[in-house]
Design an enzyme around this catalytic site. Structure first.
Site, PDB file in Angstrom:
ATOM      1  N   CYS A 133       0.823  -1.213   0.000  1.00 41.18           N
ATOM      2  CA  CYS A 133       0.000   0.000   0.000  1.00 41.18           C
ATOM      3  C   CYS A 133       0.857   1.263   0.000  1.00 41.18           C
ATOM      4  CB  CYS A 133      -0.991  -0.026   1.163  1.00 41.18           C
ATOM      5  SG  CYS A 133      -2.409   1.044   0.870  1.00 41.18           S
ATOM      6  N   GLU A 135      -2.595  -8.968   3.300  1.00 41.38           N
ATOM      7  CA  GLU A 135      -2.951  -9.421   4.648  1.00 41.38           C
ATOM      8  C   GLU A 135      -4.467  -9.431   4.846  1.00 41.38           C
ATOM      9  OE1 GLU A 135      -2.025  -6.445   3.867  1.00 41.38           O
ATOM     10  OE2 GLU A 135      -3.034  -4.960   5.102  1.00 41.38           O
ATOM     11  N   HIS A 195      -3.966  -5.158  -0.337  1.00 47.85           N
ATOM     12  CA  HIS A 195      -3.646  -5.738   0.959  1.00 47.85           C
ATOM     13  C   HIS A 195      -3.588  -7.259   0.977  1.00 47.85           C
ATOM     14  CE1 HIS A 195      -3.580  -1.915   3.085  1.00 47.85           C
ATOM     15  NE2 HIS A 195      -4.461  -1.549   2.165  1.00 47.85           N
TER      16      HIS A 195
END
Lengths: 372, 588
Positions: free
Chosen positions: A265, A351, A349
């Site tokens: 990001c 994650e 993202h």
């Protein structure tokens, strides 16, 4: 209690107070994810912003002990159509309203969030304020006299105060403190993470793969980060305008070529800037769990979790850095890969938390670039 | 990959007669597919035995054959038309079964017809219980303990396991025909016998019955490039044990946290990839209400009743996109027909709540057993959209055209307390009214939960509606007085500027509480926002419906219309698909 949300262009929405009474101020943005409000509330990348959720029924599954992405609530304000009074989920410990009250977050419910979203889509994101005790005129005056988003170094506000270490094989940092820690394992790799507003799940994902992660404040020097001779460098996501983070870009520039680097990001934007590019502000950003991204090498498409308001200029990249992923909706840059060096970054993202975990493989890919 | 140029003539199998367990949704899917294929320049040959369908309209396909859906007639059509491809995944189980038979009889090979979309092996792997379970084991996806039975004498191991209750599901049947839940050995023997008789393959599966678990479905799509997406997920109001077709269903799921949502999404995508499905697919899962445990229950390797619902619920045309995928196109090469700006390769974001309500034929079959379980009894369904669950739920009830306009139903009101508990415990077509009646009589959420295992979130919503109903009844006289005193008078009392009105409201509130008058207006606004019908509110006030409607309109309480745009307003869309709601901005 009545509450008002006003935008800098003079539009305002009436609703009811959600969370604490009082006043809040920030850049008003919308997120189209249908689940994941707890993760969104605690994601440091939302610092300085008031988040409106487009899905109208929020708080249904309450607040639990596991889904925090940082220690505190990071959003400045929270805007929903309806908040569940009694949540229902086996992990729920608290209602959304109770949680926001406890954390002193001023929110608003009962807002026509679709009308708000349509207005932000057309006019672009703007500054706004919520209040339970001011007139419309007073709120607008307050907005006028407050600093704009991007004029403040938000990374300095959300970064860790001191360097800390997250051991390998640990799901939560508090697990590492308690006596019985059977999950902790001998680290296979040691990673230095530059924290501009990291989400716990980035560290968790690395830890799960056997990495010991040392988290450095965003103003750490390259020397400090390289001192313990880590195997790789992770550049975290974070809030704010990347153009104001020249000191971090300088740090990144010095780390290039020294160790394998992965950026996520804001980390993608910092890397891009270190390789000659610059950023521009998107009209209403990408925030949600359904953004399609194309891997330019394989032609494969992934559904990704996104949260960014700025994007990289693809044309000024130099020194071997290339665009590797693009957004299918608007064609913007979604990731970079270096032609020779073990350096890559993605704008979305891996994650997840919230959102699809389709991109979790990036952590493994990163591990594979580390020296054995 | 661009569309396969070798596909010039395609035969589409329709869904045949409309029967219980298979309604008009496949006509909708088939018609969408014919249109999508013709857009790609394909010559479409349609075979269907049911002329009372949209898809058999002469302008839908290039050639329409109204013939029996069996191997003999299908072969004749193939011999005459010599199609390059066969599209069978859009005609429900009927189409799929016929395609399987055609392939097994060597007819597809004989005439060199390619089965488009999902390969036959995948269909078999998804539909054959044993093959499916083997695949799930390989993938590490949990499936409930079960036994495949092809003869009545095979059920001993299931009995010996002493897992009760057990659920019996016959293989290759529509809407779970012949299945049921067995609480003991005697019932197990009975249901197994019936199921074996009704199964096309003389095969049933006996399985652990996950009592009280949440039932969640994912509608997923995959293309030949292995890109896989979720169109929509749905959560059943009724927990496991009630056939999805007989369940009240909401979209998206309401009580799942992001972790749970993503866990089941990941499992669904893993399954569609492993099966190699090209097109749409439906995955049914059971989720524990107390942990992250889940089981994969079933996969439909085709467009199903749920995909028709998911299409309408999200605006994402599953059948259309499936047909395009069958011609070789990839998801990122197919335009999103709703926004016309984005591609079909994304996951719809909803900014509303969808409620599907089953329509049972018990008004026509008065002596039929009204309890519902794993064998589908509904003959149709309605779908409603609104900004809240309550209002979508109330709209859905009214749309069923069963003479019920809200939360009360005469027959459940006449039940004794004990009968009422039974009507909540054993699923039946009137259960929701039994629940609202129970709340009316003062039963607590926990009591209703213990009887029904319906998630407390849904129960809380129904309880809230009953609470508002009580307040409306209490203030009925205030509403009727407003009407009696004349509309003119009312309008004069309310400042034209809404903001000033709210201010007076607050000022009064702080001094001596809300006046009855203003409280009534606020209640009407709230009642409309959660979906009470004018008719119901008028009843509580003891005034004619039309008089109340005039009053409501004079108060400026009118619906607004919002668009179903697949993207929660993130992108501009051009589609004539709207729903009404009592919110502030009108988009129509």
């Amino acid at each position: 209690m009545k509450a008002i949300l006003a935008l800098e262009d003079g539009t305002y929405f009436e609703g009811e107070s959600l969370g604490a009474p009082g006043r809040s101020y920030g850049e008003v943005v919308f997120n189209t994810g249908m689940t994941g409000y707890q993760e969104i509330l605690t994601d440091p990348s939302y610092a300085g912003q008031m988040v409106a959720l487009t899905y109208p029924l929020i708080g249904n599954y309450g607040i639990n002990l596991d889904d925090f992405e940082s220690r505190r609530v990071q959003v400045e304000g929270f805007i929903v159509r309806e908040a569940a009074d009694i949540p229902s989920n086996w992990r729920s410990k608290q209602s959304l309203d109770g949680f926001l009250k406890e954390r002193g977050i001023v929110g608003i419910k009962g807002v026509d969030t679709r009308a708000l979203t349509r207005s932000l889509r057309v006019r672009g994101v703007m500054m706004g304020a919520i209040s339970t005790d001011e007139s419309k005129e007073d709120i607008l005056l307050r907005i006028k006299n407050s600093p704009k988003y991007g004029s403040v170094d938000l990374s300095k506000q959300v970064t860790t105060e001191a360097t800390y270490c997250w051991p390998a094989g640990v799901e939560s940092i508090s697990d590492a403190d308690i006596d019985n820690k059977p999950s902790e394992v001998e680290p296979k790799y040691r990673i230095s993470l530059l924290d501009c507003g990291v989400k716990y799940n980035i560290i968790r994902s690395l830890s799960r793969l056997g990495c010991e992660v040392t988290v450095f404040p965003c103003d750490a020097t390259p020397k400090e980060m390289l001192k313990e001779n880590p195997d790789g460098i992770m550049l975290s996501p974070g809030p704010g305008d990347p153009a104001s983070l020249t000191y971090v870009v300088d740090t990144v520039r010095e780390l290039i070529g020294r160790k394998p680097i992965m950026g996520v990001c804001l980390g993608n934007q910092l890397l891009g800037c270190a390789f000659g590019s610059s950023t521009f502000k998107l009209k209403f950003g990408h925030r949600g769990s359904n953004h399609p991204v194309k891997d330019l090498r394989s032609g494969k498409v992934y559904i990704t979790s996104q949260n960014h308001g700025y994007s990289l200029d693809p044309d000024t990249l130099k020194d071997g850095m290339e665009v590797a992923y693009t957004n299918l909706n608007d064609g913007t840059v979604e990731g970079l890969r270096h032609r020779e060096l073990p350096i890559f970054s993605i704008q979305y993202h891996p994650e997840a938390s919230p959102g699809p975990s389709d991109s979790a493989y990036f952590f493994k890919e990163f591990i594979n670039t580390l020296p054995k | 990959m661009p569309r396969d140029p070798n596909i010039k003539r395609v035969m589409v199998i329709g869904s045949g007669p409309i029967i219980i367990g298979q309604a008009a949704e496949f006509d909708y899917a088939g018609a969408q597919a014919c249109r999508a294929l013709r857009e790609e320049g394909v010559y479409v040959i349609l075979i269907n035995s049911n002329p009372a369908t949209i898809m058999t309209d002469t302008e839908m396909a290039d050639r329409v054959y109204i013939e029996p859906l069996n191997v003999e007639f299908a072969e004749r059509v193939i011999a005459k038309e010599r199609p390059d491809g066969l599209l069978a995944t859009l005609g429900g189980q009927t189409g799929l079964n016929l395609a399987t038979l055609l392939a097994e009889a060597g007819i597809l090979e004989k005439y060199n017809v390619r089965l488009l979309g999902t390969p036959l092996a995948s269909i078999r792997q998804a539909e054959d219980r044993e093959e499916f379970r083997t695949l799930m084991r390989e993938l590490g996806e949990p499936v409930p303990e079960s036994w495949i039975v092809t003869d009545e004498s095979d059920i001993q191991p299931a009995i010996d396991s002493n897992i009760w209750p057990l659920i019996v599901r016959p293989a290759y049947t529509l809407g779970g025909t012949g299945g049921g839940i067995a609480l003991n050995e005697k019932q197990l023997r009975e249901i197994t016998k019936r199921g074996l008789a009704l199964s096309m393959r003389h095969q049933v599966m006996i399985e652990r019955y996950l009592m009280g678990w949440k039932e969640v479905e994912y509608e997923v799509m995959r293309d030949a490039n292995d890109t896989a997406i979720t169109v929509c997920n749905m959560e059943n109001f009724d927990p496991m044990g009630v056939h999805t077709g007989d369940s009240i269903v909401v979209a998206p799921s309401q009580t799942l946290s992001d972790k749970e949502y993503q866990m089941l999404r990941t499992a669904s995508l893993k399954i569609i990839r492993a099966l190699g499905i090209e097109g749409g697919c439906n995955v049914q899962l059971a989720l524990s209400p107390f942990s992250f445990d889940y089981y994969v229950i079933e996969v439909n390797p085709r467009v199903s009743r749920s995909s028709a619902l998911a299409s309408k619920a999200t605006g994402y045309p599953i059948a259309r996109v499936s047909a395009k995928i069958a011609t070789g196109l990839h998801l990122d090469e197919i335009e999103n027909a709703v926004t016309k700006k984005t591609l079909s390769c994304f996951e719809p974001a909803l900014d509303y709540c969808v409620v599907k309500f089953p329509r049972w034929p018990f008004d026509k079959f008065r002596s039929a057993d009204r309890t519902i379980s794993t064998q589908m009894k509904a003959t149709g369904e309605v779908m409603a959209i609104d900004r809240s669950f309550e209002s979508a739920f109330m709209k859905a009830i009214r749309s069923c055209e069963i003479g019920i306009y809200g939360l009360s139903n005469k027959s459940t009101q006449q039940l004794s307390d004990i009968q009422l508990e039974e009507a909540i415990r054993v699923p039946n077509d009137e259960r929701v009214w039994a629940i609202t009646e129970a709340f009316r009589r003062g039963m607590m959420i926990e009591e209703v939960y213990a009887l029904s295992y319906i998630d407390r979130w849904f129960l809380r919503k129904l309880q809230g509606l009953v609470g508002l109903e009580t307040r409306l009844k209490l203030n009925g006289t205030a509403i009727s007085r407003m009407i009696e005193s004349g509309d003119q008078h009312i309008i004069l009392e309310i400042p034209s500027n809404r903001e000033d009105f709210e201010k007076t409201d607050n000022a009064e509130k702080s001094q001596n509480g809300l006046s009855q008058h203003h409280l009534a207006i606020r209640l009407i606004r709230e009642a409309k926002r959660v979906g009470f019908a004018d008719r119901t509110v008028a009843e509580f006030a003891g005034v004619p419906e039309m008089k109340f409607r005039t009053l409501r309109k004079s108060l400026g309480i009118v619906p607004t219309y919002k668009m179903v745009d697949t993207c929660a307003a993130e992108f501009e869309a051009a589609t004539p698909y709207f729903y009404s709601c009592y919110d502030s901005e009108n988009e129509f």
